[in-house]
Design a protein around this motif. Structure first.
Motif, mmCIF file in Angstrom:
data_model
loop_
_atom_site.group_PDB
_atom_site.id
_atom_site.type_symbol
_atom_site.label_atom_id
_atom_site.label_comp_id
_atom_site.label_asym_id
_atom_site.label_seq_id
_atom_site.Cartn_x
_atom_site.Cartn_y
_atom_site.Cartn_z
ATOM 1 N N HIS A 15 0.641 -1.010 0.002
ATOM 2 C CA HIS A 15 -0.011 -0.007 -0.026
ATOM 3 C C HIS A 15 0.596 1.138 -0.070
ATOM 4 O O HIS A 15 1.633 1.309 0.999
ATOM 5 N N TYR A 22 -2.842 0.175 -4.089
ATOM 6 C CA TYR A 22 -2.358 -1.161 -3.643
ATOM 7 C C TYR A 22 -1.984 -1.998 -4.772
ATOM 8 O O TYR A 22 -2.458 -1.665 -5.914
ATOM 9 N N LYS A 68 4.414 6.884 1.960
ATOM 10 C CA LYS A 68 4.360 6.212 3.165
ATOM 11 C C LYS A 68 3.971 4.875 2.774
ATOM 12 O O LYS A 68 2.685 4.613 1.822
ATOM 13 N N THR A 112 3.361 0.555 3.180
ATOM 14 C CA THR A 112 3.068 -0.524 4.158
ATOM 15 C C THR A 112 3.155 -1.824 3.184
ATOM 16 O O THR A 112 2.365 -1.922 2.246
ATOM 17 N N THR A 161 2.731 -6.103 3.135
ATOM 18 C CA THR A 161 2.242 -7.150 3.822
ATOM 19 C C THR A 161 2.536 -8.426 3.040
ATOM 20 O O THR A 161 2.108 -8.781 1.885
#
Length: 92
Positions: free
Chosen positions: A6, A53, A78, A80, A82
């Motif tokens: 993300h 995404y 920023k 993220t 996973t």
């Protein structure tokens, strides 16, 4: 290895419109090269946000880090990450 990533972009107002346009053009070229190579197989925009995404298919954590850190917009993101694993109920 598959990763769901993300990315939220926030270009500061101190960056000129011309510089932002140049960086975005470099970002597009780099991201499309990664897509053509198969390392960035999925890219989706988040509606109403300057964000996406994405799914990356790379060999390692280190390769993903290197790939992301080379994004021209990286300093303004920023991110993220996973890591993904095959679900035992998945048919594919």
């Amino acid at each position: 290895m598959l990763y769901l990533v993300h990315m939220i972009v926030d270009i500061p107002s101190t960056v000129s419109a011309e510089e932002a346009a140049r960086i975005k053009a470099e970002e597009k070229a780099y991201s499309q090269a990664l897509q053509h190579s198969g390392k960035w197989p999925h890219l989706w925009r988040v509606v109403g946000e300057y964000a996406n995404y994405s799914v990356f298919d790379v060999e390692s954590n280190d390769e993903l880090h290197d790939t992301l850190s080379r994004l021209p917009l990286f300093p303004f993101m920023k991110i993220t990450v996973t890591p993904l694993a095959k679900h035992p109920s998945a048919i594919k």
